[in-house]
Write an enzyme that holds these catalytic residues in place. Structure first.
Site, PDB file in Angstrom:
ATOM      1  N   LYS A  37      89.697  14.681  76.857  1.00  0.00           N
ATOM      2  CA  LYS A  37      90.638  15.478  77.766  1.00  0.00           C
ATOM      3  C   LYS A  37      91.802  15.631  77.115  1.00  0.00           C
ATOM      4  O   LYS A  37      92.417  16.921  76.775  1.00  0.00           O
ATOM      5  CB  LYS A  37      90.476  15.149  79.136  1.00  0.00           C
ATOM      6  CG  LYS A  37      89.127  15.211  79.700  1.00  0.00           C
ATOM      7  CD  LYS A  37      89.140  15.124  81.218  1.00  0.00           C
ATOM      8  CE  LYS A  37      89.350  13.732  81.630  1.00  0.00           C
ATOM      9  NZ  LYS A  37      88.437  12.714  81.413  1.00  0.00           N
ATOM     10  N   THR A  38      92.434  14.520  77.203  1.00  0.00           N
ATOM     11  CA  THR A  38      93.982  14.647  76.612  1.00  0.00           C
ATOM     12  C   THR A  38      93.845  15.116  74.949  1.00  0.00           C
ATOM     13  O   THR A  38      94.934  15.859  74.658  1.00  0.00           O
ATOM     14  CB  THR A  38      94.744  13.211  76.563  1.00  0.00           C
ATOM     15  OG1 THR A  38      94.180  12.574  77.807  1.00  0.00           O
ATOM     16  CG2 THR A  38      96.176  13.183  76.208  1.00  0.00           C
ATOM     17  N   ASP A  48      97.560  15.363  84.170  1.00  0.00           N
ATOM     18  CA  ASP A  48      96.095  14.565  84.054  1.00  0.00           C
ATOM     19  C   ASP A  48      95.864  14.103  85.610  1.00  0.00           C
ATOM     20  O   ASP A  48      96.826  14.219  86.450  1.00  0.00           O
ATOM     21  CB  ASP A  48      96.557  13.011  83.479  1.00  0.00           C
ATOM     22  CG  ASP A  48      95.380  12.382  82.787  1.00  0.00           C
ATOM     23  OD1 ASP A  48      94.304  12.931  83.217  1.00  0.00           O
ATOM     24  OD2 ASP A  48      95.546  11.425  82.119  1.00  0.00           O
ATOM     25  N   THR A  85      88.639  13.372  86.439  1.00  0.00           N
ATOM     26  CA  THR A  85      87.306  12.751  86.360  1.00  0.00           C
ATOM     27  C   THR A  85      86.487  13.063  87.487  1.00  0.00           C
ATOM     28  O   THR A  85      85.131  12.474  87.468  1.00  0.00           O
ATOM     29  CB  THR A  85      87.713  11.304  86.362  1.00  0.00           C
ATOM     30  OG1 THR A  85      88.578  10.881  87.276  1.00  0.00           O
ATOM     31  CG2 THR A  85      88.279  10.636  85.063  1.00  0.00           C
ATOM     32  N   ARG A 109      86.927   6.815  73.318  1.00  0.00           N
ATOM     33  CA  ARG A 109      88.116   5.834  73.240  1.00  0.00           C
ATOM     34  C   ARG A 109      87.362   4.389  73.319  1.00  0.00           C
ATOM     35  O   ARG A 109      88.340   3.379  72.698  1.00  0.00           O
ATOM     36  CB  ARG A 109      88.562   6.248  74.889  1.00  0.00           C
ATOM     37  CG  ARG A 109      89.826   5.225  75.054  1.00  0.00           C
ATOM     38  CD  ARG A 109      91.300   5.424  75.757  1.00  0.00           C
ATOM     39  NE  ARG A 109      91.004   6.629  76.536  1.00  0.00           N
ATOM     40  CZ  ARG A 109      91.268   6.914  77.824  1.00  0.00           C
ATOM     41  NH1 ARG A 109      91.467   5.864  78.534  1.00  0.00           N
ATOM     42  NH2 ARG A 109      91.302   7.915  78.321  1.00  0.00           N
TER      43      ARG A 109
HETATM   44  P1  ATP Z   1      91.667  10.368  80.070  1.00  0.00           P
HETATM   45  O1  ATP Z   1      90.695  11.295  80.612  1.00  0.00           O
HETATM   46  O2  ATP Z   1      91.411   8.991  80.372  1.00  0.00           O
HETATM   47  O3  ATP Z   1      92.926  10.915  79.569  1.00  0.00           O
HETATM   48  P2  ATP Z   1      90.601  11.451  77.856  1.00  0.00           P
HETATM   49  O4  ATP Z   1      89.368  11.953  78.048  1.00  0.00           O
HETATM   50  O5  ATP Z   1      91.612  12.371  77.649  1.00  0.00           O
HETATM   51  O6  ATP Z   1      90.645  10.202  78.767  1.00  0.00           O
HETATM   52  P3  ATP Z   1      91.394  10.779  75.011  1.00  0.00           P
HETATM   53  O7  ATP Z   1      92.741  10.137  75.281  1.00  0.00           O
HETATM   54  O8  ATP Z   1      91.726  12.385  74.683  1.00  0.00           O
HETATM   55  O9  ATP Z   1      90.427  10.866  76.128  1.00  0.00           O
HETATM   56  O10 ATP Z   1      90.367  10.212  73.709  1.00  0.00           O
HETATM   57  C1  ATP Z   1      90.497   9.061  73.260  1.00  0.00           C
HETATM   58  C2  ATP Z   1      90.393   8.818  71.784  1.00  0.00           C
HETATM   59  O11 ATP Z   1      89.043   9.241  71.589  1.00  0.00           O
HETATM   60  C3  ATP Z   1      91.221  10.138  71.053  1.00  0.00           C
HETATM   61  O12 ATP Z   1      92.508   9.378  70.716  1.00  0.00           O
HETATM   62  C4  ATP Z   1      90.627   9.966  69.890  1.00  0.00           C
HETATM   63  O13 ATP Z   1      90.736   9.215  68.580  1.00  0.00           O
HETATM   64  C5  ATP Z   1      89.187  10.110  70.123  1.00  0.00           C
HETATM   65  N1  ATP Z   1      88.385  11.167  70.417  1.00  0.00           N
HETATM   66  C6  ATP Z   1      88.232  11.674  71.587  1.00  0.00           C
HETATM   67  N2  ATP Z   1      87.622  12.886  71.497  1.00  0.00           N
HETATM   68  C7  ATP Z   1      87.349  12.985  70.241  1.00  0.00           C
HETATM   69  C8  ATP Z   1      86.766  14.017  69.514  1.00  0.00           C
HETATM   70  N3  ATP Z   1      86.033  15.302  70.132  1.00  0.00           N
HETATM   71  N4  ATP Z   1      86.741  14.113  68.198  1.00  0.00           N
HETATM   72  C9  ATP Z   1      87.388  13.109  67.531  1.00  0.00           C
HETATM   73  N5  ATP Z   1      87.817  11.886  68.349  1.00  0.00           N
HETATM   74  C10 ATP Z   1      88.080  11.795  69.611  1.00  0.00           C
END
Ligand code: ATP
Length: 334
Positions: free
Chosen positions: A64-65, A109, A158, A217
């Site tokens: 998401k981030t 977030d 979430t 992650r």
């Molecule tokens: P949260 O909900 O806890 O904030 P998130 O869903 O935002 O978590 P991210 O922090 O965006 O998760 O993703 C974590 C890591 O996973 C990123 O730093 C990246 O390395 C990897 N990642 C996530 N999605 C992708 C993707 N689609 N392609 C490549 N790498 C990804």
């Protein structure tokens, strides 16, 4: 304020920053989400207008981030980040609104944790870029309309089910992120190993991907561990046997479940006789915060059909008994 996966500490989060894809083309998987976002991006660029407000939902660590930062890179606009729990009062959110420049992005977030008063305060912001500010008190109180620059709110949650209808409706795009399949996750592992200047064989990358609960992650965190293990116990090159040994040592099992996942299944099966059991009772018995249980532990177990949700609570499936090597209960005679 960013939710951390239980296996990770601050340093892993910083590593995540380094490994984040920068452009939409670098994003692996989530193809249909990425395609819709690229349409929105192109339209916004052509019209010279801000992106529509976008809501991302899905379990933690799926990107998401990442999507929010990619959109900001693609547009070359300012990105400000905050979270629901940090915006306790209207005045906490005010600086983000009044300082927002034309076309910029405000990422919120855990938006499901915005207090009701703050949530209502941002409705007019999302609708027509103004805030209503009350000046004075009692009969001399008056409301003034403060116009704002046109900007984009990107919300991440979430728990989209916990969002109020009116807030949800104010997002023009709703994107749900799903767990990654093994091939996509293996590609992410290979790309990130490269970024970390580590070599990994394709079968080792696949093994790591298979044992990372469909979550980038987590794959990053496990890659980091396997890389340390390869450096300490071998020549730093990650081959299949090294990946296996390192994950076994971390008590990540063949399905990618960690100790906490197994404890959940053991509690459900051994204490609650396989269920149905309510989430509160399970969380209390495991001495775990209910949010961690429902947001982090359960989604993947549900996805893998190790548990099912019934109107009376969670129930373990035969697959869960088999995975733990426990005898399946004999169904009661009618
Ligand atoms: P949260 O909900 O806890 O904030 P998130 O869903 O935002 O978590 P991210 O922090 O965006 O998760 O993703 C974590 C890591 O996973 C990123 O730093 C990246 O390395 C990897 N990642 C996530 N999605 C992708 C993707 N689609 N392609 C490549 N790498 C990804």
């Amino acid at each position: 304020t960013k939710p951390q996966h239980r296996e990770e500490g601050r340093s892993v989060d910083q590593m995540d920053e380094k490994l984040r894809p920068q452009t939409l083309a670098e994003v692996v998987g989530q193809r249909s989400v990425a395609e819709r976002l690229s349409i929105a991006l192109e339209a916004s660029k052509k019209r010279g207008e801000p992106l529509p407000h976008i809501l991302f939902d899905g379990p933690p660590g799926l990107g998401k981030t990442t999507f929010a930062t990619v959109l900001h890179n693609e547009l070359g606009v300012e990105l400000n980040m905050t979270s629901g729990p940090a915006l306790d009062k209207k005045m906490d959110v005010m600086p983000y609104l009044t300082n927002a420049v034309e076309g910029s992005i405000l990422f919120i977030d855990e938006i499901h944790r915005l207090p009701k008063t703050v949530e209502e305060f941002i409705y007019p912001v999302m609708e027509d870029f103004r805030v209503d500010v009350v000046l004075g008190e009692g009969i001399s109180a008056r409301t003034i309309n403060l116009p704002l620059k046109k900007f984009t709110i990107i919300g991440a949650t979430t728990r989209s089910g916990m969002l109020s209808g009116p807030l949800r409706d104010r997002f023009h795009m709703h994107e749900h992120l799903e767990f990654y399949d093994i091939d996509d996750l293996a590609r992410i592992v290979a790309i990130n190993a490269d970024k970390l200047r580590t070599t990994i064989t394709p079968d080792a990358a696949w093994e790591l991907a298979r044992r990372s609960r469909g979550t980038p992650r987590l794959a990053n965190a496990r890659l980091r561990w396997v890389r340390d293990y390869a450096t300490a116990r071998a020549d730093g090159h990650i081959v299949l046997s090294i990946a296996r040994d390192a994950l076994d040592m971390q008590e990540v099992d063949s399905e990618g479940m960690d100790k906490q996942d197994r404890r959940y299944l053991e509690t459900l099966i051994q204490v609650f006789r396989g269920g149905p059991s309510g989430a509160e009772a399970l969380a209390a018995t495991m001495n775990l915060a209910i949010d961690t249980l429902t947001d982090e532990v359960e989604p993947y177990l549900l996805r893998r059909h190790f548990i099912v949700r019934t109107p009376r609570g969670r129930r373990a499936t035969p697959a869960a008994y088999r995975h733990l090597g426990l005898p399946e209960p004999v169904s009661e005679a009618p």
